[in-house]
Design a protein around this motif. Structure first.
Motif, PDB file in Angstrom:
ATOM      1  N   UNK A  55      32.459  35.096  41.040  1.00  0.00           N
ATOM      2  CA  UNK A  55      32.235  34.743  39.634  1.00  0.00           C
ATOM      3  C   UNK A  55      32.356  33.225  39.526  1.00  0.00           C
ATOM      4  N   UNK A  56      31.637  32.635  38.557  1.00  0.00           N
ATOM      5  CA  UNK A  56      31.667  31.172  38.421  1.00  0.00           C
ATOM      6  C   UNK A  56      33.099  30.677  38.195  1.00  0.00           C
ATOM      7  N   UNK A  57      33.952  31.542  37.644  1.00  0.00           N
ATOM      8  CA  UNK A  57      35.328  31.120  37.404  1.00  0.00           C
ATOM      9  C   UNK A  57      36.230  31.355  38.616  1.00  0.00           C
ATOM     10  N   UNK A  77      19.558  35.238  45.090  1.00  0.00           N
ATOM     11  CA  UNK A  77      19.958  33.834  45.033  1.00  0.00           C
ATOM     12  C   UNK A  77      21.267  33.670  44.264  1.00  0.00           C
ATOM     13  N   UNK A  78      21.277  34.124  43.017  1.00  0.00           N
ATOM     14  CA  UNK A  78      22.510  34.038  42.220  1.00  0.00           C
ATOM     15  C   UNK A  78      23.592  34.883  42.886  1.00  0.00           C
ATOM     16  N   UNK A 130      24.083  24.683  40.814  1.00  0.00           N
ATOM     17  CA  UNK A 130      23.977  26.041  41.345  1.00  0.00           C
ATOM     18  C   UNK A 130      22.513  26.450  41.516  1.00  0.00           C
ATOM     19  N   UNK A 131      22.270  27.308  42.515  1.00  0.00           N
ATOM     20  CA  UNK A 131      20.893  27.608  42.890  1.00  0.00           C
ATOM     21  C   UNK A 131      20.170  28.520  41.897  1.00  0.00           C
ATOM     22  N   UNK A 132      18.876  28.303  41.768  1.00  0.00           N
ATOM     23  CA  UNK A 132      18.039  29.163  40.928  1.00  0.00           C
ATOM     24  C   UNK A 132      16.969  29.809  41.807  1.00  0.00           C
ATOM     25  N   UNK A 143      21.908  43.861  38.993  1.00  0.00           N
ATOM     26  CA  UNK A 143      22.152  43.130  40.225  1.00  0.00           C
ATOM     27  C   UNK A 143      21.874  41.652  39.942  1.00  0.00           C
ATOM     28  N   UNK A 144      22.661  40.791  40.574  1.00  0.00           N
ATOM     29  CA  UNK A 144      22.461  39.361  40.340  1.00  0.00           C
ATOM     30  C   UNK A 144      21.383  38.792  41.260  1.00  0.00           C
ATOM     31  N   UNK A 175      25.033  33.061  45.823  1.00  0.00           N
ATOM     32  CA  UNK A 175      25.903  31.973  45.359  1.00  0.00           C
ATOM     33  C   UNK A 175      27.270  32.523  44.931  1.00  0.00           C
TER      34      UNK A 175
END
Lengths: 357, 148
Positions: free
Chosen positions: B135-137, B23-24, B49-51, B19-20, B27
Motif C-alpha cells: 500500500x502507498x502508506x 504495473x500498479x 510511481x509507475x503508470x 486487481x491492481x 509497485x
C-alpha cells in the motif's frame, strides 16, 4: 443555418444563477427549480420548447448516489424528455448539449448545474478525485494540492506572492457590487499580504471562495435564438482538453490543455473584449491570463471578481460562460471568452468563445 | 389489509474484488518488500510511481526498473491543520518528491517540525512502516536525509 465550417449556429440566450456562502434552508431541487424557471421564462420557453436537457452535479459532493435525479423533477420530465447528466462542471454539460444540437437531434437545450457543498468538507472530499492508489489514500486536502502548484510557479519565477495578492485584491474590489460574490470588499494587496499563511505559500485570499449555488442556461440554434433574444451570444468556438491525471508527472507551471484549447477555438484570431476565467485559486487566474495571453489593458477580465469571489463546485465554470454571454447579449462585448476547469491543479480545461452579430 | 409488515434482511456489500494490475500491482508489491519501482518510457525517462501508460502520449509502458528510496522535494505545501485520515496527527509538509533515477514525482508527506525546515530541492529519504501490506502508506512518510 450553418456557419462556414459546417457547424450549426448555437447561442446562449438566457441564464439565471444563485450563489451564497451557505444556502441553509433549501435543498438542491428547491433552489435549482426557480433558476430553471427563470432561465426558460426569460425567453418565453416552457419545457415543451426544450429539445434536450443536460445537467452537471456530483454525487460525491451530495453524498448520495443518483442525486441528480431529484432536480429533474424540477425540470418537469412528464411527458418524457430527452435528458442527460455529467459528473462534471455544467460547462461540460453545455458542451454535450451543444453537440446534441450539432447532430440535429435538438434545436434548443436547457443546461444547468449546481452543488451544495457546505454541509460537508469539500477540501477533503476533493481527495477522492485523485489517483485512487497513489494519492487519494494520503487524503491530501485541496488547499494543500493547490499549494503544490503555487510553489512550483513561485519557484519558477512565473509569479510572486505579491502578484497573487494583487489578483485577489482586484477580484475582491471588483466584486463589491456583485450580488453573487461571497468574498468581496475593497482591499489592497499590501493588506492581504500582511495576513497569515493557511497552507504555505497560500493565504486565505489565494484559496477558492467556497459557495453553494446553481446556474441554468438556455441554448438555441439559428432562428430559434434570433426569435428568443435581440442579440444572441453565438458560440463561435468550444473545445475542452485534458492533462495527465498524475500531478507528479505534469509540469505544474504550465497549462498545456488550456493552450491547446485556445488554439482549437481560435482565440488569437481576433481581439477579446471580455474574459471570464475560472481560476479558483489566485495563482491559477494568473496562470490562465499568461497562458491565454490576455492583457488587462485591452480585455475586461472577470469584472465581477470571477471564481475568486465565489467558486460553487460544479457550477463556477458554467457561470463563467453565462456571464460572458450576458456581456455579449447586452452589447458590452462583441467577442468574449469563458473558461471552465475541473480536476486537481486545473487538469481539465474548457474554452468557449462567444460573439455578437 | 394485513397489519403485519413484511421484512427481509438486506446487507450492503461489494461482492467483487479488483486487481491492481501488472504495473500498479508490481509497485505496491515492491513497497511491501521495501523497494521502490519505476517504469521506463520510450525515451528512457522513468515514471515513478509507475503508470501503465505514458502520462503524456498514452503509450503502453512495461519495463519496470528498481529505484532507491531517496530523492528530492520538487514542490511542497505546509499542511498546518490536522485533518482526518491524513498520515500524521500533527502538522506536516505535503510534497511532490522526485525519487533518484526518476523523472516524475511521487506525492507524499514529509515529517519535519515546521515550514522553516522545508525547501524545494531538499534531500529526503523514505521512512518505512515495519509492517507492510502493499500500500502507498507502507511508506509512512519521507524525512530529511541525514548525510553521514
Amino acid at each position: 443555418m450553418s456557419t462556414a465550417n459546417g457547424l450549426r449556429e448555437v447561442a446562449v440566450v438566457s441564464s439565471a444563477q444563485i450563489q451564497k456562502r451557505v444556502i441553509e434552508d433549501q435543498s438542491e431541487p428547491e433552489f435549482v427549480t426557480p433558476l430553471i424557471n427563470e432561465a426558460r421564462d426569460a425567453v418565453g420557453f416552457t419545457q415543451a420548447d426544450i429539445g434536450f436537457t443536460c445537467s452537471g452535479s456530483s454525487d460525491f459532493v451530495a453524498g448520495q448516489a443518483f442525486s441528480f435525479v431529484m432536480t429533474i423533477d424540477g425540470v418537469g420530465p412528464v411527458p418524457p424528455i430527452s435528458e442527460s447528466h455529467v459528473e462534471m462542471d455544467g460547462a461540460w454539460a453545455l458542451y454535450e448539449a451543444w453537440i446534441k444540437i450539432q447532430t440535429g437531434a435538438a434545436d434548443t437545450a436547457l443546461v444547468y448545474s449546481y452543488s451544495k457543498s457546505s454541509p460537508g468538507s469539500l477540501r477533503d472530499v476533493l481527495a477522492t478525485q485523485l489517483d485512487p492508489y497513489y494519492q487519494a489514500p494520503l487524503w491530501p486536502d485541496a488547499f494543500a494540492i493547490g499549494g503544490l502548484q503555487a510553489r512550483a510557479l513561485l519557484d519558477a519565477g512565473r509569479i510572486s506572492e505579491a502578484d497573487m495578492a494583487e489578483a485577489a485584491a482586484t477580484a475582491q474590489t471588483n466584486a463589491v457590487d456583485n450580488p453573487h460574490a461571497v468574498r468581496s470588499g475593497a482591499t489592497t494587496a499590501e493588506a492581504l499580504l500582511a495576513t497569515d499563511y493557511v497552507a504555505d505559500p497560500l493565504r486565505r485570499h489565494d484559496l477558492p471562495a467556497g459557495a453553494d449555488g446553481g446556474i441554468a442556461v438556455v441554448l438555441a440554434a439559428g432562428d430559434h435564438a434570433r426569435q428568443a433574444v435581440e442579440r444572441p451570444a453565438w458560440i463561435r468556438g468550444l473545445d475542452h482538453r485534458i492533462d495527465s491525471h498524475q500531478i507528479g508527472a505534469r509540469d505544474l507551471t504550465q497549462a498545456p490543455s488550456v493552450a491547446l484549447a485556445a488554439e482549437k477555438v481560435g482565440l488569437g484570431a481576433d481581439k477579446v473584449d471580455h474574459a471570464e476565467l475560472h481560476g479558483a485559486f489566485s495563482f491559477q487566474q494568473l496562470l490562465l491570463e499568461q497562458t491565454l495571453g490576455l492583457d488587462p489593458a485591452s480585455t475586461t477580465i472577470n469584472p465581477g471578481g470571477g471564481a475568486l469571489v465565489g467558486n460553487t463546485m460544479m457550477a463556477a465554470g458554467l457561470m463563467r460562460i453565462a456571464d460572458a454571454a450576458a456581456a455579449v447579449r447586452s452589447g458590452r462585448a462583441d467577442r468574449a471568452v469563458a473558461h471552465a476547469t475541473s480536476g486537481p491543479c486545473m487538469q481539465q480545461n474548457l474554452l468557449c468563445v462567444l460573439e455578437g452579430d | 389489509m394485513a397489519d403485519e409488515l413484511l421484512s427481509a434482511p438486506m446487507t450492503i456489500e461489494y461482492p467483487f474484488t479488483r486487481t491492481t494490475g501488472p504495473v500498479i500491482g508490481a509497485f505496491l508489491t515492491g513497497l511491501r518488500e521495501g523497494v521502490v519501482l519505476g517504469i521506463k518510457r520510450a525515451d528512457g525517462s522513468v515514471v515513478c510511481p509507475p503508470t501503465e501508460y505514458d502520462p503524456e502520449t498514452g503509450d503502453a509502458l512495461t519495463e519496470m526498473v528498481e529505484l532507491t528510496d531517496t530523492g528530492h522535494v520538487m514542490s511542497w505545501t505546509w499542511s498546518g491543520e490536522v485533518r482526518e485520515h491524513q498520515p500524521f496527527d500533527r502538522p506536516y509538509a505535503l510534497a511532490l518528491i522526485q525519487i533518484d533515477g526518476a523523472d516524475t514525482a511521487m506525492l507524499h508527506g514529509v515529517d519535519v517540525d515546521g515550514p522553516e525546515a522545508m525547501s524545494t530541492g531538499m534531500r529526503v529519504k523514505a521512512r518505512w512502516r515495519s509492517e507492510r501490506e502493499g500500500h502507498i502508506r507502507d511508506i509512512a512518510c519521507f524525512e530529511p536525509e541525514v548525510t553521514p
